[in-house]
Design a protein around this motif. Structure first.
Motif, PDB file in Angstrom:
ATOM      1  N   ILE A 228       0.862  -1.185   0.000  1.00 31.71           N
ATOM      2  CA  ILE A 228       0.000   0.000   0.000  1.00 31.71           C
ATOM      3  C   ILE A 228       0.896   1.233   0.000  1.00 31.71           C
ATOM      4  N   ASN A 229       0.748   2.081  -0.997  1.00 34.57           N
ATOM      5  CA  ASN A 229       1.420   3.376  -0.993  1.00 34.57           C
ATOM      6  C   ASN A 229       0.492   4.355  -0.289  1.00 34.57           C
ATOM      7  N   SER A 230       0.842   4.695   0.947  1.00 32.57           N
ATOM      8  CA  SER A 230      -0.069   5.497   1.769  1.00 32.57           C
ATOM      9  C   SER A 230      -0.081   6.968   1.377  1.00 32.57           C
ATOM     10  N   SER A 231       0.729   7.344   0.376  1.00 33.14           N
ATOM     11  CA  SER A 231       0.618   8.705  -0.154  1.00 33.14           C
ATOM     12  C   SER A 231      -0.490   8.791  -1.203  1.00 33.14           C
ATOM     13  N   GLU A 232      -1.010   7.637  -1.608  1.00 34.61           N
ATOM     14  CA  GLU A 232      -2.019   7.597  -2.672  1.00 34.61           C
ATOM     15  C   GLU A 232      -3.393   7.173  -2.179  1.00 34.61           C
ATOM     16  N   VAL A 233      -3.432   6.324  -1.118  1.00 37.33           N
ATOM     17  CA  VAL A 233      -4.709   5.827  -0.606  1.00 37.33           C
ATOM     18  C   VAL A 233      -4.697   5.863   0.917  1.00 37.33           C
ATOM     19  N   ASP A 234      -5.863   5.752   1.519  1.00 36.69           N
ATOM     20  CA  ASP A 234      -5.977   5.686   2.976  1.00 36.69           C
ATOM     21  C   ASP A 234      -5.514   4.300   3.424  1.00 36.69           C
ATOM     22  N   PRO A 235      -4.397   4.200   4.141  1.00 39.85           N
ATOM     23  CA  PRO A 235      -3.879   2.876   4.494  1.00 39.85           C
ATOM     24  C   PRO A 235      -4.801   2.105   5.424  1.00 39.85           C
ATOM     25  N   ILE A 236      -5.540   2.802   6.276  1.00 39.46           N
ATOM     26  CA  ILE A 236      -6.444   2.114   7.203  1.00 39.46           C
ATOM     27  C   ILE A 236      -7.533   1.385   6.429  1.00 39.46           C
ATOM     28  N   GLU A 237      -8.172   2.101   5.534  1.00 35.98           N
ATOM     29  CA  GLU A 237      -9.261   1.498   4.761  1.00 35.98           C
ATOM     30  C   GLU A 237      -8.745   0.396   3.847  1.00 35.98           C
ATOM     31  N   GLU A 238      -7.555   0.587   3.300  1.00 33.08           N
ATOM     32  CA  GLU A 238      -7.012  -0.417   2.388  1.00 33.08           C
ATOM     33  C   GLU A 238      -6.607  -1.686   3.146  1.00 33.08           C
ATOM     34  N   ILE A 239      -6.038  -1.544   4.335  1.00 31.62           N
ATOM     35  CA  ILE A 239      -5.725  -2.714   5.152  1.00 31.62           C
ATOM     36  C   ILE A 239      -7.012  -3.467   5.498  1.00 31.62           C
ATOM     37  N   LYS A 240      -8.031  -2.735   5.881  1.00 31.81           N
ATOM     38  CA  LYS A 240      -9.319  -3.364   6.197  1.00 31.81           C
ATOM     39  C   LYS A 240      -9.894  -4.099   4.979  1.00 31.81           C
ATOM     40  N   ARG A 241      -9.774  -3.500   3.824  1.00 36.19           N
ATOM     41  CA  ARG A 241     -10.309  -4.123   2.610  1.00 36.19           C
ATOM     42  C   ARG A 241      -9.583  -5.435   2.304  1.00 36.19           C
ATOM     43  N   ILE A 242      -8.248  -5.387   2.361  1.00 37.79           N
ATOM     44  CA  ILE A 242      -7.451  -6.574   2.029  1.00 37.79           C
ATOM     45  C   ILE A 242      -7.729  -7.706   3.028  1.00 37.79           C
ATOM     46  N   CYS A 243      -7.751  -7.370   4.305  1.00 32.98           N
ATOM     47  CA  CYS A 243      -7.985  -8.402   5.321  1.00 32.98           C
ATOM     48  C   CYS A 243      -9.412  -8.946   5.244  1.00 32.98           C
ATOM     49  N   GLY A 244     -10.374  -8.065   4.931  1.00 35.38           N
ATOM     50  CA  GLY A 244     -11.755  -8.501   4.812  1.00 35.38           C
ATOM     51  C   GLY A 244     -11.974  -9.444   3.648  1.00 35.38           C
ATOM     52  N   GLU A 245     -11.174  -9.293   2.594  1.00 38.17           N
ATOM     53  CA  GLU A 245     -11.279 -10.197   1.452  1.00 38.17           C
ATOM     54  C   GLU A 245     -10.742 -11.586   1.784  1.00 38.17           C
ATOM     55  N   THR A 246      -9.785 -11.634   2.712  1.00 35.64           N
ATOM     56  CA  THR A 246      -9.176 -12.919   3.082  1.00 35.64           C
ATOM     57  C   THR A 246      -9.966 -13.606   4.186  1.00 35.64           C
ATOM     58  N   TYR A 247     -10.373 -12.842   5.191  1.00 33.47           N
ATOM     59  CA  TYR A 247     -11.102 -13.383   6.341  1.00 33.47           C
ATOM     60  C   TYR A 247     -12.425 -12.637   6.463  1.00 33.47           C
ATOM     61  N   ALA A 248     -13.512 -13.305   6.158  1.00 29.01           N
ATOM     62  CA  ALA A 248     -14.826 -12.665   6.178  1.00 29.01           C
ATOM     63  C   ALA A 248     -15.099 -12.042   7.540  1.00 29.01           C
ATOM     64  N   GLY A 249     -15.485 -10.790   7.536  1.00 28.86           N
ATOM     65  CA  GLY A 249     -15.817 -10.091   8.770  1.00 28.86           C
ATOM     66  C   GLY A 249     -14.655  -9.393   9.447  1.00 28.86           C
ATOM     67  N   ALA A 250     -13.441  -9.593   8.930  1.00 26.93           N
ATOM     68  CA  ALA A 250     -12.275  -8.931   9.538  1.00 26.93           C
ATOM     69  C   ALA A 250     -12.388  -7.422   9.394  1.00 26.93           C
ATOM     70  N   GLU A 251     -12.040  -6.711  10.459  1.00 28.90           N
ATOM     71  CA  GLU A 251     -12.093  -5.249  10.446  1.00 28.90           C
ATOM     72  C   GLU A 251     -10.700  -4.628  10.475  1.00 28.90           C
ATOM     73  N   GLY A 252      -9.725  -5.400  10.065  1.00 24.75           N
ATOM     74  CA  GLY A 252      -8.347  -4.938  10.048  1.00 24.75           C
ATOM     75  C   GLY A 252      -7.420  -6.129  10.165  1.00 24.75           C
ATOM     76  N   ALA A 253      -6.131  -5.871  10.391  1.00 27.62           N
ATOM     77  CA  ALA A 253      -5.139  -6.937  10.512  1.00 27.62           C
ATOM     78  C   ALA A 253      -5.063  -7.428  11.957  1.00 27.62           C
ATOM     79  N   ASP A 254      -4.753  -8.701  12.112  1.00 26.56           N
ATOM     80  CA  ASP A 254      -4.588  -9.255  13.461  1.00 26.56           C
ATOM     81  C   ASP A 254      -3.417  -8.603  14.191  1.00 26.56           C
ATOM     82  N   VAL A 255      -2.343  -8.342  13.450  1.00 31.18           N
ATOM     83  CA  VAL A 255      -1.160  -7.696  14.022  1.00 31.18           C
ATOM     84  C   VAL A 255      -0.772  -6.539  13.113  1.00 31.18           C
ATOM     85  N   VAL A 256      -0.643  -5.349  13.679  1.00 30.99           N
ATOM     86  CA  VAL A 256      -0.160  -4.198  12.914  1.00 30.99           C
ATOM     87  C   VAL A 256       1.115  -3.702  13.589  1.00 30.99           C
TER      88      VAL A 256
END
Length: 366
Positions: A228-256
């Motif tokens: 994620i290039n955080s100068s181009e996108v919101d890193p919080i929302e993008e992390i949530k999106r990526i994790c949600g695609e892998t684990y249904a219902g995830a609201e972010g990463a298990d470890v940040v």
């Protein structure tokens, strides 16, 4: 006593100097190590800039590997000829942490008793109790960890600080494992090592966040599944999106893992973790920084834990040999961290490259 060439910071903000220093013969509990390689770490620049303390002159360098040359009469843990990685966590064995079986948090780590000096007798303050931008250095024997002598010094010496800090932030502090998602904010040397540690643990996805495309490319080579290039996108929302695609219902990463050390990026880490997730702070903040205002109900409502990682919460005697073995097996690419090999008189130039984000590590070869 013997005299060797070494790199010293004599005054705040001034260029380092290559000088002759005096290295005492090892006394009780001490060892003299002939340095083969030493990484140029940001902590050394902090020392030169007076960001650690004002106990000048400093003998810089601490991320090192070499050969034990001599030991004190009572030393049995290492012997002349041993190939060792130097560490700044020589555990005491008798503090509160050691006595409760957690020596990785030792509160009374120790260094050599005798002092190395300039030729005129001025005592030197060795960086992190090591001082390895030198042909030879005097350390506590407990600061020497024996590893496979066939390993490449320039690569494995980096476990002495930055690479261990990053890998340990993932596998020790963050306890990342299979079935976990991990995001790393900040992909300098420590952050990229955290990415490598997360990949080594079997975590997926492993998300690297930075504003520098070159650093994100390096993170991909060391195991990031997403960037994620955080100068181009919101890193919080993008992390949530990526994790949600892998684990249904995830609201972010298990470890940040926050590997920058700034309030803004720590706040991003806080809101980018899943419920009951873990935030790991391994980036080193300056004394004037404070945690940004976060509603206390958010701290309670998200659950989980907020941790700091000291030296990757490592125990050198346990972690260094294991990681060197993984390197020798081709399962941990420590060579990828070595951007360039330089001479002992090239350290100022290496500081400039590091400051500009042009290298993961410059490594001094002696």
């Amino acid at each position: 006593m013997q005299q060797v060439k070494a790199v010293v910071a004599k005054a705040k903000g001034e260029p380092v100097e290559l000088v002759t220093i005096n290295v005492p013969d090892p006394g009780p509990g001490e060892a003299v190590v002939k340095i083969q390689a030493c990484g140029v770490c940001h902590t050394d620049l902090h020392y030169r800039e007076g960001g650690i303390n004002d106990e000048f002159p400093f003998l810089l360098g601490h991320e090192a590997a070499g050969i034990v040359e001599a030991v004190g009469d009572d030393v049995t843990s290492v012997a002349p000829g041993d190939f060792v990685i130097l560490n700044w966590r020589a555990v005491c064995g008798d503090c509160r942490a050691c006595n409760r079986g957690e020596p990785q948090y030792c509160f009374a780590t120790f260094n050599a008793t005798q002092k190395m000096t300039l030729e005129d007798g001025t005592e030197l303050s060795p960086a992190l109790g090591i001082g390895a931008f030198a042909e030879k250095t005097l350390v506590a024997a407990g600061q020497c960890t024996k590893v496979d002598p066939e390993a490449r010094p320039a690569a494995v010496g980096l476990l002495g600080c930055g690479v261990m800090a990053g890998i340990g932030a993932a596998i020790n502090t963050g306890a990342a494992t299979r079935g976990n998602s991990v995001a790393v904010i900040g992909c300098g040397g420590v952050g990229v090592a955290a990415v490598a540690g997360a990949a080594l643990s079997g975590a997926s996805p492993v998300i690297a966040v930075d504003i520098d495309a070159k650093k994100l490319e390096a993170a991909t080579k060391l195991g990031a599944t997403h960037t994620i290039n955080s100068s181009e996108v919101d890193p919080i929302e993008e992390i949530k999106r990526i994790c949600g695609e892998t684990y249904a219902g995830a609201e972010g990463a298990d470890v940040v893992i926050e590997a920058v050390g700034r309030p803004e990026t720590w706040k991003q880490a806080f809101y980018a973790r899943d419920l009951a997730g873990t935030v790991v702070l391994v980036g080193v903040p300056t004394p004037d920084m404070s945690i940004p205002e976060i509603p206390l109900i958010d701290v309670f409502g998200r659950g989980g834990s907020l941790k700091s990682s000291w030296y990757g919460d490592c125990l050198p005697s346990r972690d260094f040999p294991m990681l060197v073995d993984l390197y020798q097996q081709g399962r941990l690419d420590l060579d990828a961290f070595v951007t360039e090999e330089i001479g002992i008189d090239d350290i100022e130039a290496a500081f400039d490259k590091m400051h500009g984000g042009d290298v993961l590590r410059s490594v001094v070869i002696l």
